[in-house]
Design an enzyme around this catalytic site. Structure first.
Site, short mmCIF file in Angstrom:
data_model
loop_
_atom_site.label_atom_id
_atom_site.label_comp_id
_atom_site.label_asym_id
_atom_site.label_seq_id
_atom_site.Cartn_x
_atom_site.Cartn_y
_atom_site.Cartn_z
N CYS A 176 3.05 -2.72 16.27
CA CYS A 176 2.86 -2.47 14.83
C CYS A 176 2.22 -3.65 14.12
CB CYS A 176 4.22 -2.16 14.20
SG CYS A 176 4.13 -1.86 12.44
N CYS B 179 3.42 8.36 1.07
CA CYS B 179 4.09 7.44 2.00
C CYS B 179 4.19 6.10 1.29
CB CYS B 179 3.25 7.34 3.27
SG CYS B 179 3.85 6.13 4.44
N CYS C 272 7.25 -7.06 7.26
CA CYS C 272 8.40 -6.46 7.95
C CYS C 272 8.88 -7.44 9.02
CB CYS C 272 7.98 -5.15 8.61
SG CYS C 272 9.33 -4.29 9.45
N CYS D 276 8.16 -4.86 15.91
CA CYS D 276 7.78 -3.89 16.94
C CYS D 276 6.43 -4.32 17.55
CB CYS D 276 7.68 -2.48 16.37
SG CYS D 276 9.26 -1.90 15.72
N GLU E 24 0.82 -1.21 0.00
CA GLU E 24 0.00 0.00 0.00
C GLU E 24 0.85 1.26 0.00
OE1 GLU E 24 -3.74 -2.04 2.31
OE2 GLU E 24 -3.04 -0.09 2.96
N CYS F 254 -0.21 4.59 9.78
CA CYS F 254 1.03 3.81 9.76
C CYS F 254 0.85 2.54 10.56
CB CYS F 254 2.16 4.59 10.41
SG CYS F 254 2.48 6.11 9.60
N SER G 70 12.45 6.18 14.51
CA SER G 70 11.34 5.74 15.36
C SER G 70 11.92 5.41 16.72
CB SER G 70 10.68 4.51 14.75
OG SER G 70 10.06 4.88 13.55
N1 SAH Z 1 10.29 0.68 9.76
C1 SAH Z 1 10.34 2.10 9.68
C2 SAH Z 1 9.29 2.72 8.79
C3 SAH Z 1 7.90 2.14 8.81
S1 SAH Z 1 6.92 2.34 10.26
C4 SAH Z 1 10.34 2.71 11.07
O1 SAH Z 1 10.26 1.96 12.03
O2 SAH Z 1 10.46 3.92 11.18
C5 SAH Z 1 6.47 4.02 10.25
C6 SAH Z 1 6.15 4.61 11.61
O3 SAH Z 1 4.85 4.21 12.07
C7 SAH Z 1 7.12 4.17 12.70
O4 SAH Z 1 7.46 5.27 13.52
C8 SAH Z 1 6.27 3.17 13.46
O5 SAH Z 1 6.78 2.96 14.73
C9 SAH Z 1 4.93 3.83 13.43
N2 SAH Z 1 3.78 2.99 13.76
C10 SAH Z 1 3.66 1.65 13.66
N3 SAH Z 1 2.44 1.25 14.07
C11 SAH Z 1 1.76 2.35 14.40
C12 SAH Z 1 0.45 2.60 14.89
N4 SAH Z 1 -0.43 1.62 15.06
N5 SAH Z 1 0.09 3.88 15.15
C13 SAH Z 1 0.96 4.90 14.93
N6 SAH Z 1 2.21 4.73 14.47
C14 SAH Z 1 2.61 3.47 14.22
#
Ligand code: SAH
Length: 348
Positions: A120, A106, A113, A117, A93, A334, A215
């Site tokens: 996520c 974006c 991935c 985390c 997406e 995100c 992040s």
């Molecule tokens: N892997 C990279 C980029 C993709 S994630 C990174 O970690 O930066 C993009 C951002 O969205 C990251 O800061 C991640 O921690 C955040 N993110 C993931 N799940 C989320 C959620 N449910 N709500 C808000 N931000 C989230």
């Protein structure tokens, strides 16, 4: 399609020039090809009418145009989410956001991935494969074709960890940065990473000034270890040391992303600890209201707690913003990209 074939959209101008020279063609043809691809936007070689038949055949024998299709679009007032089908049937997406300064796309870098985390959604789905640099470039081109407008900013913050697909990411940046092509200025590109230190070190040696976002999400190892497994490999102290090096080497202002998880990382103590961690760095903190998902137990911090966290950082003289919310109502937020693909599949 021969296995030796490459996507034409994976070629930088230098790659094309050396390919042409190797095949006894003129180097300047490379910029003509780039012009057809990225300015005129044809998607067959036969349409490249200022090239000789020999060269067209040479290109046909060595390169292909990727199959990639936007199969679904979901829109709300200021955000559109695109579900994109790759040549092998995998789905990714991209999310387009309208800002007052332009629009930003974006994009995703991987199918799934592996960073795992805790909060996520993309991490729950595990990496299937990296995206090719052509597949990164084409997310921009396909969306531009759809909206009939140029995209002014790109944020590499969709599904996947960009620094876990480093070589393709760098090629992609070179391709979209090329000034007689898509011509996206490096200052209009932001890469977000969970903190893969060796790649941050490589990244800082590059000649272009792409924005870097980290992040962070926690101000100490104990908490960050629980939220982000990557911290066990590269802990906060090492991460901060590396970011200082990055800034000392002329890196542009760093963004620290910090999602607000109720009762987990949103206390006043956390805010103070965060302030102490990043004090005097050329940086700012972007507080992100967490987007709750049905599969994961974390809760979004209340508005009051977010504001209190914000105020504490302000008082400590830290630059801080609260992210405007995009896409919460269409699961474009995100971390939630692609996770509903099984539901989408019924519509395809
Ligand atoms: N892997 C990279 C980029 C993709 S994630 C990174 O970690 O930066 C993009 C951002 O969205 C990251 O800061 C991640 O921690 C955040 N993110 C993931 N799940 C989320 C959620 N449910 N709500 C808000 N931000 C989230």
């Amino acid at each position: 399609m021969g296995v030796y074939m490459k996507s034409i959209y994976s070629m930088t101008i230098q790659d094309l020039e050396s390919f042409l020279l190797q095949h006894e063609e003129k180097k300047y043809r490379a910029s003509q090809i780039m012009d057809w691809l990225y300015i005129k936007r044809v998607n067959t070689f036969i349409e490249m009418t200022n090239l000789s038949n020999n060269l067209i055949n040479l290109l046909k024998d060595n390169f292909y145009f990727d199959e990639m299709t936007i199969i679904k679009e979901q829109k709300s007032s200021d955000v559109s989410k695109y579900l994109i089908k790759l040549f092998d049937g995998n789905l990714i997406e991209a999310v387009l956001m309208n800002h007052d300064y332009g629009n930003s796309l974006c994009i995703s870098t991987q199918v799934g991935c592996n960073m795992g985390c805790a909060f996520c959604e993309s991490g729950r789905l595990k990496k299937v494969r990296n995206l090719e640099s052509s597949e990164l470039v084409l997310q921009i081109m396909k969306v531009e074709e759809k909206i009939k407008t140029r995209i002014s900013h790109v944020v590499v913050m969709g599904i996947g960890e960009p620094f876990d697909n480093y070589d393709n990411l760098i090629k992609f940046i070179e391709i979209i940065n090329y000034n007689k092509g898509i011509n996206l200025g490096s200052r209009h590109i932001t890469v977000s990473t969970c903190g893969i230190v060796p790649k941050i070190k490589e990244f800082m040696k590059l000649p272009f000034q792409v924005n870097l976002a980290i992040s962070l999400h926690a101000p100490n190892n104990e908490l960050r270890n629980k939220l982000m497994p990557i911290n066990k490999a590269y802990d906060i102290n090492l991460l901060m040391k590396t970011i200082k090096e990055y800034l000392d080497n002329g890196g542009r202002r760093i963004t620290f992303e910090y999602i607000m998880l109720e009762g987990i990382n949103d206390t006043k103590e956390c805010a103070k600890e965060l302030a102490n961690l990043i004090r005097n760095m050329n940086c700012y903190v972007n507080l992100i209201p967490y987007n709750e998902t049905e599969n994961i137990g974390f809760k979004r911090s209340s508005k009051d707690r977010i504001m209190a966290f914000y105020d504490t950082l302000k008082k400590e003289n830290i630059n801080v913003t609260i992210r405007r919310e995009f896409g919460g109502n269409i699961d474009a937020a995100c971390g939630q990209l692609r996770s509903k693909e099984n539901i989408w599949k019924h519509f395809i």
